[in-house]
Design a protein around this motif. Structure first.
Motif, PDB file in Angstrom:
ATOM      1  N   ALA A 151     -21.855  23.422   5.658  1.00 11.06           N
ATOM      2  CA  ALA A 151     -22.382  24.038   4.435  1.00 11.06           C
ATOM      3  C   ALA A 151     -21.723  23.431   3.207  1.00 11.06           C
ATOM      4  CB  ALA A 151     -22.141  25.548   4.475  1.00 11.06           C
ATOM      5  N   ALA A 152     -20.421  23.154   3.306  1.00 10.70           N
ATOM      6  CA  ALA A 152     -19.705  22.581   2.160  1.00 10.70           C
ATOM      7  C   ALA A 152     -20.126  21.145   1.894  1.00 10.70           C
ATOM      8  CB  ALA A 152     -18.199  22.655   2.402  1.00 10.70           C
ATOM      9  N   ALA A 211     -23.615  20.665   0.516  1.00  5.81           N
ATOM     10  CA  ALA A 211     -23.778  21.092  -0.868  1.00  5.81           C
ATOM     11  C   ALA A 211     -23.263  20.067  -1.872  1.00  5.81           C
ATOM     12  CB  ALA A 211     -23.065  22.424  -1.085  1.00  5.81           C
ATOM     13  N   VAL A 223     -21.346  28.441  -0.835  1.00  7.33           N
ATOM     14  CA  VAL A 223     -20.439  27.786   0.109  1.00  7.33           C
ATOM     15  C   VAL A 223     -19.272  28.708   0.448  1.00  7.33           C
ATOM     16  CG1 VAL A 223     -18.818  25.873   0.404  1.00  7.33           C
ATOM     17  CG2 VAL A 223     -21.080  25.453  -0.580  1.00  7.33           C
TER      18      VAL A 223
END
Length: 214
Positions: free
Chosen positions: A84-85, A88, A67
């Motif tokens: 993306a963060a 995840a 990340v």
């Protein structure tokens, strides 16, 4: 600042900071001697982001490293960095592909998103963890005989859409991409129990208005 001051100002122990340095989650400081280094404000900002990912978001170190790599990739849009963060973060279980209700649930989820005009999953080329959670939730509703068609799900989706606008407005108040990613992770995790508790309180209020004969 030296390591001890960085620890004091960040609230992260020196042992944990050294661990983050070893794992590549925190860039090394400017070397002063063989055993001493100096750290700056960028290290404080990075520590806040690392803590948000690992301690608040409960990400494994390897996932947090990926990340952070995406967060620093200036070729990516801020939309992809935030995505993306959030992708995840730990999610609930995905659908049981062997369940006969799953294929139907997947169609219901697609119909719902098409009705809303939400195309993000189509654009990213694959189902997000949140989409898979939605399919599993619809599968469970169908299996137990509760309403799960688009008309029943639309009120939830529309409320979620309004909430997303508010939350991204808050995220945008932070100045840097890293601060925005930190806020996005923290707000997603920390406000979910707020949302759940307010929903149950609201149900209690409405139940009292409808059914409390006293």
């Amino acid at each position: 600042m030296r390591l001890a001051e960085l620890s004091e100002r960040s609230g992260v122990s020196t042992a944990t900071i050294k661990y983050y340095l070893r794992e590549g989650l925190l860039p090394p400081g400017e070397r002063l001697t063989a055993t001493k280094a100096e750290y700056g404000e960028e290290h404080l900002r990075r520590l806040r982001l690392v803590r948000a990912l690992i301690q608040v978001g409960r990400m494994p170190v390897a996932t947090a490293r990926e990340v952070l790599k995406a967060a620093e990739d200036e070729s990516l849009s801020q939309h992809l960095r935030l995505g993306a963060a959030v992708w995840a973060l730990p999610h609930g279980p995905g659908p049981d592909e062997s369940a006969p209700e799953t294929a139907h649930a997947r169609e219901e989820a697609k119909t719902l998103l098409d009705r809303l005009g939400w195309s993000h999953d189509h654009e990213t080329g694959g189902p997000s963890p949140a989409y898979r959670m939605l399919v599993e939730a619809i599968t469970s509703l169908a299996r137990l005989g509760y309403p799960h068609d688009t008309d029943h799900l639309l009120p939830y989706a529309r409320l979620a859409s309004e909430l997303a606008v508010h939350e991204l407005d808050v995220v945008e108040t932070y100045d840097t991409p890293g601060e925005q990613i930190e806020a996005s992770v923290a707000l997603t995790v920390l406000y979910e129990p707020v949302l759940l508790s307010l929903r149950r309180l609201a149900q209690a209020e409405e139940s009292g208005r409808r059914f409390d004969e006293a």
